[in-house]
Design an enzyme around this catalytic site. Structure first.
Site, PDB file in Angstrom:
ATOM      1  N   CYS A 119      -2.949   7.732   2.183  1.00  0.00           N
ATOM      2  CA  CYS A 119      -3.956   7.335   3.163  1.00  0.00           C
ATOM      3  C   CYS A 119      -3.584   6.027   3.850  1.00  0.00           C
ATOM      4  O   CYS A 119      -4.121   5.716   4.916  1.00  0.00           O
ATOM      5  CB  CYS A 119      -5.332   7.204   2.509  1.00  0.00           C
ATOM      6  SG  CYS A 119      -5.404   5.979   1.171  1.00  0.00           S
ATOM      7  N   ASN A 120      -2.673   5.266   3.265  1.00  0.00           N
ATOM      8  CA  ASN A 120      -2.316   3.964   3.831  1.00  0.00           C
ATOM      9  C   ASN A 120      -0.912   3.890   4.420  1.00  0.00           C
ATOM     10  O   ASN A 120      -0.564   2.888   5.038  1.00  0.00           O
ATOM     11  CB  ASN A 120      -2.446   2.872   2.763  1.00  0.00           C
ATOM     12  CG  ASN A 120      -3.889   2.593   2.418  1.00  0.00           C
ATOM     13  OD1 ASN A 120      -4.746   2.590   3.281  1.00  0.00           O
ATOM     14  ND2 ASN A 120      -4.167   2.389   1.142  1.00  0.00           N
ATOM     15  N   ARG A 121      -0.102   4.915   4.209  1.00  0.00           N
ATOM     16  CA  ARG A 121       1.266   4.838   4.720  1.00  0.00           C
ATOM     17  C   ARG A 121       1.889   6.217   4.889  1.00  0.00           C
ATOM     18  O   ARG A 121       1.525   7.177   4.194  1.00  0.00           O
ATOM     19  CB  ARG A 121       2.150   3.998   3.793  1.00  0.00           C
ATOM     20  CG  ARG A 121       2.425   4.608   2.430  1.00  0.00           C
ATOM     21  CD  ARG A 121       3.274   3.676   1.571  1.00  0.00           C
ATOM     22  NE  ARG A 121       2.570   2.433   1.279  1.00  0.00           N
ATOM     23  CZ  ARG A 121       2.919   1.255   1.762  1.00  0.00           C
ATOM     24  NH1 ARG A 121       3.965   1.138   2.564  1.00  0.00           N
ATOM     25  NH2 ARG A 121       2.225   0.176   1.458  1.00  0.00           N
ATOM     26  N   GLU A 126      -2.859  -1.548  -7.454  1.00  0.00           N
ATOM     27  CA  GLU A 126      -3.416  -0.222  -7.774  1.00  0.00           C
ATOM     28  C   GLU A 126      -2.283   0.688  -8.232  1.00  0.00           C
ATOM     29  O   GLU A 126      -1.163   0.619  -7.734  1.00  0.00           O
ATOM     30  CB  GLU A 126      -4.172   0.344  -6.563  1.00  0.00           C
ATOM     31  CG  GLU A 126      -3.344   0.472  -5.288  1.00  0.00           C
ATOM     32  CD  GLU A 126      -2.704   1.824  -5.124  1.00  0.00           C
ATOM     33  OE1 GLU A 126      -2.973   2.711  -5.947  1.00  0.00           O
ATOM     34  OE2 GLU A 126      -1.925   1.981  -4.171  1.00  0.00           O
ATOM     35  N   THR A 127      -2.581   1.546  -9.201  1.00  0.00           N
ATOM     36  CA  THR A 127      -1.538   2.352  -9.839  1.00  0.00           C
ATOM     37  C   THR A 127      -1.386   3.740  -9.223  1.00  0.00           C
ATOM     38  O   THR A 127      -0.459   4.460  -9.565  1.00  0.00           O
ATOM     39  CB  THR A 127      -1.840   2.506 -11.342  1.00  0.00           C
ATOM     40  OG1 THR A 127      -3.150   3.070 -11.505  1.00  0.00           O
ATOM     41  CG2 THR A 127      -1.805   1.150 -12.041  1.00  0.00           C
ATOM     42  N   GLN A 128      -2.266   4.099  -8.333  1.00  0.00           N
ATOM     43  CA  GLN A 128      -2.238   5.434  -7.744  1.00  0.00           C
ATOM     44  C   GLN A 128      -0.942   5.685  -6.982  1.00  0.00           C
ATOM     45  O   GLN A 128      -0.397   6.784  -7.006  1.00  0.00           O
ATOM     46  CB  GLN A 128      -3.438   5.610  -6.809  1.00  0.00           C
ATOM     47  CG  GLN A 128      -3.622   7.033  -6.290  1.00  0.00           C
ATOM     48  CD  GLN A 128      -4.859   7.153  -5.402  1.00  0.00           C
ATOM     49  OE1 GLN A 128      -5.491   6.164  -5.072  1.00  0.00           O
ATOM     50  NE2 GLN A 128      -5.186   8.361  -5.022  1.00  0.00           N
ATOM     51  N   GLY A 182     -10.455  15.399  -5.392  1.00  0.00           N
ATOM     52  CA  GLY A 182      -9.048  15.124  -5.605  1.00  0.00           C
ATOM     53  C   GLY A 182      -8.934  13.875  -6.460  1.00  0.00           C
ATOM     54  O   GLY A 182      -9.908  13.429  -7.077  1.00  0.00           O
ATOM     55  N   GLY A 202     -11.448  11.198  -5.290  1.00  0.00           N
ATOM     56  CA  GLY A 202     -12.825  11.562  -5.600  1.00  0.00           C
ATOM     57  C   GLY A 202     -13.134  11.418  -7.078  1.00  0.00           C
ATOM     58  O   GLY A 202     -14.213  10.942  -7.465  1.00  0.00           O
TER      59      GLY A 202
END
Length: 436
Positions: free
Chosen positions: A53-55, A117-119, A195, A198
Protein backbone atom coordinates in the site's frame (compact mmCIF):
# COMPACT_ATOMS: atom_id res chain seq x y z
CA UNK A 1 29.84 -3.09 -19.27
CA UNK A 2 28.50 -2.49 -15.77
CA UNK A 3 26.48 -5.41 -14.45
CA UNK A 4 24.85 -5.33 -11.04
CA UNK A 5 21.90 -4.41 -8.87
CA UNK A 6 19.36 -1.73 -9.73
CA UNK A 7 16.23 -0.61 -7.87
CA UNK A 8 13.48 1.52 -9.40
CA UNK A 9 10.50 2.44 -7.30
CA UNK A 10 7.76 4.67 -6.05
CA UNK A 11 6.83 5.14 -2.41
CA UNK A 12 4.73 7.22 -0.04
CA UNK A 13 7.61 9.71 0.16
CA UNK A 14 7.21 11.07 -3.38
CA UNK A 15 4.14 9.57 -5.03
CA UNK A 16 0.68 10.46 -3.61
CA UNK A 17 -1.87 7.76 -2.93
CA UNK A 18 -3.98 8.81 -5.95
CA UNK A 19 -1.15 7.71 -8.22
CA UNK A 20 0.07 4.76 -6.13
CA UNK A 21 -3.30 3.07 -6.22
CA UNK A 22 -3.23 3.18 -10.03
CA UNK A 23 0.01 1.20 -9.96
CA UNK A 24 -1.53 -1.66 -7.96
CA UNK A 25 -1.23 -5.11 -9.58
CA UNK A 26 -2.93 -8.41 -9.04
CA UNK A 27 -0.43 -11.27 -8.77
CA UNK A 28 -1.24 -12.56 -12.23
CA UNK A 29 -1.01 -9.14 -13.85
CA UNK A 30 2.26 -8.40 -12.08
CA UNK A 31 3.93 -11.61 -13.25
CA UNK A 32 2.71 -10.96 -16.78
CA UNK A 33 4.08 -7.40 -16.70
CA UNK A 34 7.46 -8.49 -15.34
CA UNK A 35 7.78 -11.41 -17.75
CA UNK A 36 6.99 -9.23 -20.74
CA UNK A 37 9.40 -6.50 -19.64
CA UNK A 38 12.22 -9.01 -19.08
CA UNK A 39 11.51 -10.61 -22.45
CA UNK A 40 11.65 -7.28 -24.27
CA UNK A 41 14.89 -6.10 -22.62
CA UNK A 42 17.90 -8.36 -22.94
CA UNK A 43 19.84 -6.20 -20.50
CA UNK A 44 17.56 -7.39 -17.67
CA UNK A 45 18.81 -10.74 -16.37
CA UNK A 46 16.61 -10.98 -13.26
CA UNK A 47 13.68 -8.96 -11.94
CA UNK A 48 11.20 -8.93 -9.06
CA UNK A 49 8.68 -6.44 -7.72
CA UNK A 50 7.40 -5.47 -4.29
CA UNK A 51 3.89 -3.97 -4.29
CA UNK A 52 2.36 -2.78 -1.02
CA UNK A 53 0.00 0.00 0.00
CA UNK A 54 2.99 2.32 0.45
CA UNK A 55 5.33 1.36 -2.37
CA UNK A 56 5.72 -0.21 -5.80
CA UNK A 57 9.36 -1.12 -6.37
CA UNK A 58 11.29 -3.14 -8.93
CA UNK A 59 14.54 -4.91 -8.06
CA UNK A 60 16.74 -5.94 -10.98
CA UNK A 61 20.05 -7.55 -11.79
CA UNK A 62 20.98 -6.05 -15.12
CA UNK A 63 23.33 -3.93 -17.22
CA UNK A 64 22.80 -0.68 -19.13
CA UNK A 65 21.20 0.89 -16.07
CA UNK A 66 20.58 4.25 -17.73
CA UNK A 67 18.40 2.70 -20.44
CA UNK A 68 16.20 0.52 -18.21
CA UNK A 69 14.49 3.27 -16.18
CA UNK A 70 12.85 5.14 -19.11
CA UNK A 71 11.70 1.84 -20.63
CA UNK A 72 10.15 0.73 -17.34
CA UNK A 73 8.42 4.09 -16.86
CA UNK A 74 7.02 3.92 -20.37
CA UNK A 75 5.73 0.37 -19.83
CA UNK A 76 4.12 1.35 -16.51
CA UNK A 77 2.60 4.46 -18.02
CA UNK A 78 1.00 2.47 -20.83
CA UNK A 79 -0.11 -0.41 -18.60
CA UNK A 80 -1.58 1.72 -15.81
CA UNK A 81 -2.62 4.95 -17.51
CA UNK A 82 -0.38 7.10 -15.34
CA UNK A 83 1.30 10.13 -16.91
CA UNK A 84 4.94 9.43 -17.80
CA UNK A 85 6.19 12.77 -16.40
CA UNK A 86 4.44 12.12 -13.08
CA UNK A 87 6.18 8.76 -12.75
CA UNK A 88 9.50 10.23 -13.81
CA UNK A 89 9.29 12.99 -11.18
CA UNK A 90 8.50 10.48 -8.40
CA UNK A 91 10.96 7.75 -9.35
CA UNK A 92 13.61 6.68 -6.84
CA UNK A 93 16.64 5.01 -8.44
CA UNK A 94 19.49 3.23 -6.71
CA UNK A 95 22.39 1.31 -8.27
CA UNK A 96 24.94 -1.19 -7.03
CA UNK A 97 25.90 -0.64 -3.37
CA UNK A 98 23.18 1.97 -2.91
CA UNK A 99 20.61 -0.46 -4.31
CA UNK A 100 21.73 -3.13 -1.83
CA UNK A 101 21.51 -0.71 1.07
CA UNK A 102 18.08 0.49 -0.04
CA UNK A 103 16.65 -3.04 -0.26
CA UNK A 104 18.04 -3.88 3.18
CA UNK A 105 16.44 -0.72 4.61
CA UNK A 106 13.10 -1.53 3.00
CA UNK A 107 13.00 -5.14 4.23
CA UNK A 108 14.12 -4.05 7.71
CA UNK A 109 11.26 -1.51 7.75
CA UNK A 110 13.49 1.56 8.02
CA UNK A 111 11.98 2.99 4.84
CA UNK A 112 8.37 2.30 5.81
CA UNK A 113 5.67 4.86 6.53
CA UNK A 114 5.71 3.43 10.05
CA UNK A 115 9.33 2.64 10.87
CA UNK A 116 9.73 -0.74 12.53
CA UNK A 117 6.53 -2.40 11.34
CA UNK A 118 7.15 -6.07 10.57
CA UNK A 119 4.55 -6.56 7.86
CA UNK A 120 6.93 -5.43 5.11
CA UNK A 121 9.36 -8.29 5.77
CA UNK A 122 6.67 -10.88 5.09
CA UNK A 123 5.48 -8.99 2.04
CA UNK A 124 9.00 -8.95 0.59
CA UNK A 125 9.43 -12.66 1.28
CA UNK A 126 6.19 -13.48 -0.52
CA UNK A 127 7.07 -11.20 -3.45
CA UNK A 128 10.45 -12.88 -3.85
CA UNK A 129 8.92 -16.35 -3.63
CA UNK A 130 6.33 -15.45 -6.27
CA UNK A 131 8.91 -14.13 -8.73
CA UNK A 132 11.35 -16.97 -8.05
CA UNK A 133 8.71 -19.59 -8.81
CA UNK A 134 7.87 -17.73 -12.01
CA UNK A 135 11.49 -17.97 -13.16
CA UNK A 136 12.07 -14.22 -12.99
CA UNK A 137 14.73 -14.46 -10.26
CA UNK A 138 17.90 -16.52 -10.20
CA UNK A 139 21.08 -16.60 -8.13
CA UNK A 140 21.79 -12.85 -8.00
CA UNK A 141 18.42 -11.67 -6.67
CA UNK A 142 18.22 -14.80 -4.52
CA UNK A 143 21.48 -13.79 -2.86
CA UNK A 144 20.14 -10.28 -2.31
CA UNK A 145 16.78 -11.49 -0.96
CA UNK A 146 18.26 -14.02 1.45
CA UNK A 147 20.74 -11.51 2.83
CA UNK A 148 18.00 -8.84 3.09
CA UNK A 149 15.85 -11.18 5.20
CA UNK A 150 18.90 -12.02 7.31
CA UNK A 151 19.50 -8.28 7.76
CA UNK A 152 15.89 -7.70 8.87
CA UNK A 153 16.25 -10.44 11.47
CA UNK A 154 19.52 -8.85 12.62
CA UNK A 155 17.84 -5.47 13.08
CA UNK A 156 15.04 -7.00 15.13
CA UNK A 157 17.55 -8.87 17.28
CA UNK A 158 19.91 -5.94 17.84
CA UNK A 159 17.26 -3.29 18.51
CA UNK A 160 13.82 -2.88 20.06
CA UNK A 161 12.55 -1.05 17.01
CA UNK A 162 10.00 -3.72 16.09
CA UNK A 163 8.69 -4.20 19.61
CA UNK A 164 8.16 -0.46 19.89
CA UNK A 165 6.91 -0.11 16.35
CA UNK A 166 3.33 0.04 15.21
CA UNK A 167 1.85 -1.12 11.94
CA UNK A 168 -0.45 0.99 9.80
CA UNK A 169 -3.27 -0.99 11.41
CA UNK A 170 -2.27 -0.03 14.95
CA UNK A 171 -1.63 3.58 13.91
CA UNK A 172 -5.24 3.74 12.75
CA UNK A 173 -6.47 2.18 15.98
CA UNK A 174 -4.32 4.61 17.96
CA UNK A 175 -5.95 7.48 16.09
CA UNK A 176 -9.39 6.08 16.95
CA UNK A 177 -8.40 5.91 20.63
CA UNK A 178 -7.34 9.54 20.56
CA UNK A 179 -10.77 10.42 19.18
CA UNK A 180 -12.35 8.45 22.03
CA UNK A 181 -10.41 10.55 24.52
CA UNK A 182 -12.34 13.59 23.25
CA UNK A 183 -15.66 12.11 22.14
CA UNK A 184 -18.01 10.16 24.40
CA UNK A 185 -18.52 7.13 22.20
CA UNK A 186 -18.97 3.41 22.61
CA UNK A 187 -16.05 1.18 21.72
CA UNK A 188 -17.78 -0.34 18.70
CA UNK A 189 -16.30 -0.64 15.23
CA UNK A 190 -16.86 -2.27 11.88
CA UNK A 191 -13.94 -3.88 10.01
CA UNK A 192 -14.29 -4.62 6.29
CA UNK A 193 -11.93 -7.18 4.80
CA UNK A 194 -9.85 -9.81 6.54
CA UNK A 195 -6.58 -9.90 4.71
CA UNK A 196 -3.43 -9.39 6.77
CA UNK A 197 -4.25 -5.73 7.41
CA UNK A 198 -7.86 -6.44 8.37
CA UNK A 199 -6.83 -9.19 10.77
CA UNK A 200 -4.28 -6.90 12.42
CA UNK A 201 -6.93 -4.21 12.87
CA UNK A 202 -9.25 -6.70 14.53
CA UNK A 203 -6.56 -7.87 16.94
CA UNK A 204 -5.57 -4.32 17.87
CA UNK A 205 -9.21 -3.29 18.39
CA UNK A 206 -9.94 -6.33 20.57
CA UNK A 207 -6.83 -5.59 22.64
CA UNK A 208 -8.27 -2.11 23.31
CA UNK A 209 -11.66 -3.46 24.36
CA UNK A 210 -13.71 -2.81 21.19
CA UNK A 211 -16.79 -4.68 20.03
CA UNK A 212 -16.28 -5.61 16.35
CA UNK A 213 -18.46 -6.53 13.42
CA UNK A 214 -16.28 -8.13 10.75
CA UNK A 215 -17.58 -7.90 7.17
CA UNK A 216 -16.06 -10.15 4.54
CA UNK A 217 -17.04 -11.38 1.10
CA UNK A 218 -16.27 -14.96 2.15
CA UNK A 219 -18.38 -15.32 5.30
CA UNK A 220 -17.12 -18.84 6.09
CA UNK A 221 -13.51 -17.66 6.10
CA UNK A 222 -14.50 -14.77 8.36
CA UNK A 223 -16.23 -17.14 10.79
CA UNK A 224 -13.14 -19.38 10.91
CA UNK A 225 -11.00 -16.35 11.77
CA UNK A 226 -13.44 -15.22 14.47
CA UNK A 227 -13.44 -18.70 16.00
CA UNK A 228 -9.63 -18.76 16.02
CA UNK A 229 -9.57 -15.57 18.12
CA UNK A 230 -11.77 -17.11 20.83
CA UNK A 231 -13.08 -13.70 21.77
CA UNK A 232 -16.83 -13.06 22.27
CA UNK A 233 -16.49 -9.38 21.31
CA UNK A 234 -16.16 -10.02 17.56
CA UNK A 235 -18.74 -11.45 15.17
CA UNK A 236 -18.67 -12.15 11.44
CA UNK A 237 -21.25 -10.63 9.14
CA UNK A 238 -21.90 -11.20 5.40
CA UNK A 239 -21.18 -8.59 2.77
CA UNK A 240 -24.89 -7.89 2.50
CA UNK A 241 -24.72 -6.25 5.94
CA UNK A 242 -22.15 -3.68 4.77
CA UNK A 243 -24.45 -0.75 4.02
CA UNK A 244 -26.41 -1.16 7.23
CA UNK A 245 -23.22 -1.43 9.25
CA UNK A 246 -21.47 1.69 7.97
CA UNK A 247 -24.50 3.72 9.02
CA UNK A 248 -24.65 2.20 12.48
CA UNK A 249 -21.04 2.49 13.70
CA UNK A 250 -18.95 5.51 14.62
CA UNK A 251 -15.72 3.75 13.55
CA UNK A 252 -15.10 1.97 10.27
CA UNK A 253 -11.84 0.32 9.16
CA UNK A 254 -11.68 -0.96 5.61
CA UNK A 255 -8.81 -2.99 4.15
CA UNK A 256 -9.93 -5.15 1.24
CA UNK A 257 -8.04 -6.07 -1.92
CA UNK A 258 -10.88 -4.94 -4.17
CA UNK A 259 -9.78 -3.12 -7.36
CA UNK A 260 -12.50 -0.45 -6.92
CA UNK A 261 -14.31 1.23 -4.03
CA UNK A 262 -16.51 -1.08 -1.98
CA UNK A 263 -18.06 1.78 0.01
CA UNK A 264 -19.59 4.46 -2.19
CA UNK A 265 -21.07 7.89 -1.50
CA UNK A 266 -24.60 6.60 -2.07
CA UNK A 267 -24.23 4.01 0.68
CA UNK A 268 -23.61 6.62 3.39
CA UNK A 269 -26.92 7.87 4.80
CA UNK A 270 -27.41 10.89 7.09
CA UNK A 271 -26.87 10.01 10.77
CA UNK A 272 -27.31 11.97 13.99
CA UNK A 273 -23.85 10.89 15.21
CA UNK A 274 -20.40 11.59 13.82
CA UNK A 275 -18.34 8.92 12.08
CA UNK A 276 -14.64 8.27 11.51
CA UNK A 277 -13.66 6.06 8.60
CA UNK A 278 -10.18 4.64 8.07
CA UNK A 279 -9.36 3.52 4.53
CA UNK A 280 -6.28 1.29 4.83
CA UNK A 281 -6.41 -0.12 1.31
CA UNK A 282 -4.53 0.69 -1.90
CA UNK A 283 -6.40 1.01 -4.23
CA UNK A 284 -8.73 2.80 -1.83
CA UNK A 285 -11.89 1.11 -0.58
CA UNK A 286 -13.90 4.20 0.31
CA UNK A 287 -15.22 6.82 -2.06
CA UNK A 288 -14.82 10.27 -0.41
CA UNK A 289 -18.14 10.81 1.42
CA UNK A 290 -20.31 13.87 0.88
CA UNK A 291 -22.02 13.52 4.25
CA UNK A 292 -20.70 16.35 6.50
CA UNK A 293 -20.34 14.30 9.68
CA UNK A 294 -17.89 11.73 8.29
CA UNK A 295 -14.13 12.14 8.69
CA UNK A 296 -12.10 10.00 6.29
CA UNK A 297 -8.49 8.95 6.90
CA UNK A 298 -6.37 7.38 4.15
CA UNK A 299 -3.01 5.66 4.52
CA UNK A 300 -1.22 8.92 3.78
CA UNK A 301 -3.22 10.79 6.42
CA UNK A 302 -1.61 8.64 9.10
CA UNK A 303 1.82 10.08 8.29
CA UNK A 304 1.68 12.50 11.24
CA UNK A 305 1.11 9.73 13.77
CA UNK A 306 3.88 7.70 12.16
CA UNK A 307 6.26 10.65 12.34
CA UNK A 308 5.62 11.07 16.07
CA UNK A 309 6.33 7.38 16.49
CA UNK A 310 9.61 7.78 14.63
CA UNK A 311 10.68 10.75 16.76
CA UNK A 312 10.09 8.75 19.95
CA UNK A 313 12.44 6.05 18.72
CA UNK A 314 15.09 8.14 17.02
CA UNK A 315 17.99 6.66 18.98
CA UNK A 316 16.98 3.07 18.26
CA UNK A 317 16.38 3.89 14.61
CA UNK A 318 19.92 5.24 14.34
CA UNK A 319 21.24 1.97 15.74
CA UNK A 320 19.08 0.05 13.26
CA UNK A 321 20.63 1.97 10.36
CA UNK A 322 24.06 1.04 11.67
CA UNK A 323 23.05 -2.62 11.69
CA UNK A 324 21.78 -2.34 8.11
CA UNK A 325 25.05 -0.66 7.13
CA UNK A 326 27.05 -3.49 8.65
CA UNK A 327 24.99 -6.12 6.83
CA UNK A 328 25.32 -4.15 3.60
CA UNK A 329 29.11 -4.11 3.94
CA UNK A 330 29.15 -7.84 4.73
CA UNK A 331 27.10 -8.56 1.63
CA UNK A 332 29.39 -6.43 -0.53
CA UNK A 333 32.43 -8.21 0.91
CA UNK A 334 30.84 -11.59 0.27
CA UNK A 335 30.06 -10.64 -3.32
CA UNK A 336 33.64 -9.53 -3.84
CA UNK A 337 34.95 -12.77 -2.35
CA UNK A 338 32.89 -14.60 -4.98
CA UNK A 339 34.84 -12.69 -7.63
CA UNK A 340 38.27 -13.73 -6.37
CA UNK A 341 38.29 -17.23 -7.87
CA UNK A 342 37.09 -16.08 -11.33
CA UNK A 343 39.70 -13.29 -11.23
CA UNK A 344 42.47 -15.77 -10.40
CA UNK A 345 41.20 -18.11 -13.10
CA UNK A 346 41.20 -15.31 -15.67
CA UNK A 347 44.72 -14.27 -14.65
CA UNK A 348 46.04 -17.83 -14.99
CA UNK A 349 44.33 -18.25 -18.35
CA UNK A 350 45.91 -15.02 -19.55
CA UNK A 351 49.35 -16.28 -18.52
CA UNK A 352 48.71 -19.65 -20.13
CA UNK A 353 47.65 -18.17 -23.45
CA UNK A 354 50.65 -15.84 -23.49
CA UNK A 355 53.01 -18.77 -22.82
CA UNK A 356 51.42 -20.99 -25.48
CA UNK A 357 51.46 -18.15 -28.00
CA UNK A 358 55.19 -17.67 -27.54
CA UNK A 359 55.73 -21.42 -27.64
CA UNK A 360 53.96 -21.69 -31.01
CA UNK A 361 55.93 -18.72 -32.32
CA UNK A 362 59.22 -20.36 -31.26
CA UNK A 363 58.29 -23.60 -33.03
CA UNK A 364 57.14 -21.76 -36.16
CA UNK A 365 60.42 -19.81 -36.41
CA UNK A 366 62.50 -22.92 -35.82
CA UNK A 367 63.84 -21.93 -32.43
CA UNK A 368 62.39 -25.11 -30.93
CA UNK A 369 61.82 -28.57 -32.46
CA UNK A 370 58.18 -29.66 -32.69
CA UNK A 371 58.84 -32.82 -30.65
CA UNK A 372 59.75 -30.69 -27.59
CA UNK A 373 56.38 -28.87 -27.59
CA UNK A 374 54.64 -30.85 -24.82
CA UNK A 375 57.65 -30.88 -22.50
CA UNK A 376 58.23 -27.14 -22.90
CA UNK A 377 54.48 -26.47 -22.42
CA UNK A 378 54.66 -28.27 -19.06
CA UNK A 379 57.73 -26.28 -18.04
CA UNK A 380 56.01 -23.02 -18.97
CA UNK A 381 52.86 -24.07 -17.10
CA UNK A 382 54.86 -24.78 -13.95
CA UNK A 383 56.77 -21.54 -14.38
CA UNK A 384 53.77 -19.22 -14.59
CA UNK A 385 51.98 -21.12 -11.80
CA UNK A 386 55.03 -20.62 -9.57
CA UNK A 387 55.18 -16.96 -10.56
CA UNK A 388 51.45 -16.36 -9.93
CA UNK A 389 51.22 -18.27 -6.67
CA UNK A 390 52.23 -15.40 -4.29
CA UNK A 391 49.87 -12.76 -5.79
CA UNK A 392 46.91 -15.16 -6.04
CA UNK A 393 47.46 -16.41 -2.47
CA UNK A 394 47.57 -12.80 -1.25
CA UNK A 395 44.39 -11.99 -3.18
CA UNK A 396 42.53 -14.91 -1.59
CA UNK A 397 43.84 -14.10 1.87
CA UNK A 398 42.80 -10.45 1.66
CA UNK A 399 39.39 -11.01 0.02
CA UNK A 400 37.59 -9.68 3.11
CA UNK A 401 40.08 -6.94 3.93
CA UNK A 402 39.94 -3.27 2.85
CA UNK A 403 43.03 -3.61 0.64
CA UNK A 404 41.22 -6.16 -1.54
CA UNK A 405 39.66 -3.28 -3.48
CA UNK A 406 43.04 -1.91 -4.48
CA UNK A 407 44.54 -5.32 -5.23
CA UNK A 408 41.61 -6.62 -7.26
CA UNK A 409 41.01 -3.46 -9.24
CA UNK A 410 44.74 -3.01 -9.90
CA UNK A 411 44.97 -6.52 -11.34
CA UNK A 412 41.94 -5.91 -13.54
CA UNK A 413 43.35 -2.64 -14.81
CA UNK A 414 46.92 -3.88 -15.34
CA UNK A 415 45.91 -7.05 -17.16
CA UNK A 416 42.75 -5.70 -18.82
CA UNK A 417 40.53 -8.40 -17.33
CA UNK A 418 37.48 -6.12 -17.64
CA UNK A 419 35.32 -7.40 -14.81
CA UNK A 420 33.05 -5.11 -12.74
CA UNK A 421 32.94 -5.24 -8.94
CA UNK A 422 31.77 -3.33 -5.90
CA UNK A 423 34.15 -0.94 -4.20
CA UNK A 424 34.00 -2.03 -0.59
CA UNK A 425 36.15 0.75 0.85
CA UNK A 426 34.03 3.53 -0.63
CA UNK A 427 30.89 1.59 0.29
CA UNK A 428 32.00 1.11 3.88
CA UNK A 429 32.63 4.82 4.30
CA UNK A 430 29.04 5.53 3.36
CA UNK A 431 27.14 2.76 5.09
CA UNK A 432 29.20 1.26 7.88
CA UNK A 433 28.86 2.28 11.51
CA UNK A 434 31.56 4.90 11.08
CA UNK A 435 29.40 6.65 8.51
CA UNK A 436 26.62 7.49 10.96
Amino acid sequence: MQVGYLTLGFSHKLLPIESREKLAFTQGALLEFLSQFKKEHASVYEIMALCTCNRVEFYLYAHEFERIAPHLLKSLSLAKGVEFKSLQASLETHTQEHAIHHVFCVVSSLDSLVVGETQITGQFKEAFKLCLQAGLCAKHLSRLAHFALKCAAGVRKATTISSQAVSIASVAVKQALEILNVEKLEKRAMVVGMGEMGQLVCKHLLAKGFEIELINRNIERAREFVQSLKNPHIQARPLSALEEGINAHSFLFSATSAPTCVITQKMARPCVFRRWWFDLAVPRDIEPPIEPNIWLYSVDDLQGVATQNLEQRQKDTRHAYQVVGQFSVQFAQWLQSLEVDPLIKDLRELAKQAALKELQRAIKKGYLPQEYEQNVARILHNAFNTFLHPPTATLKKSAHKPESDMLGESLKTLFNLGKESLFINRYKCEFSEEGF
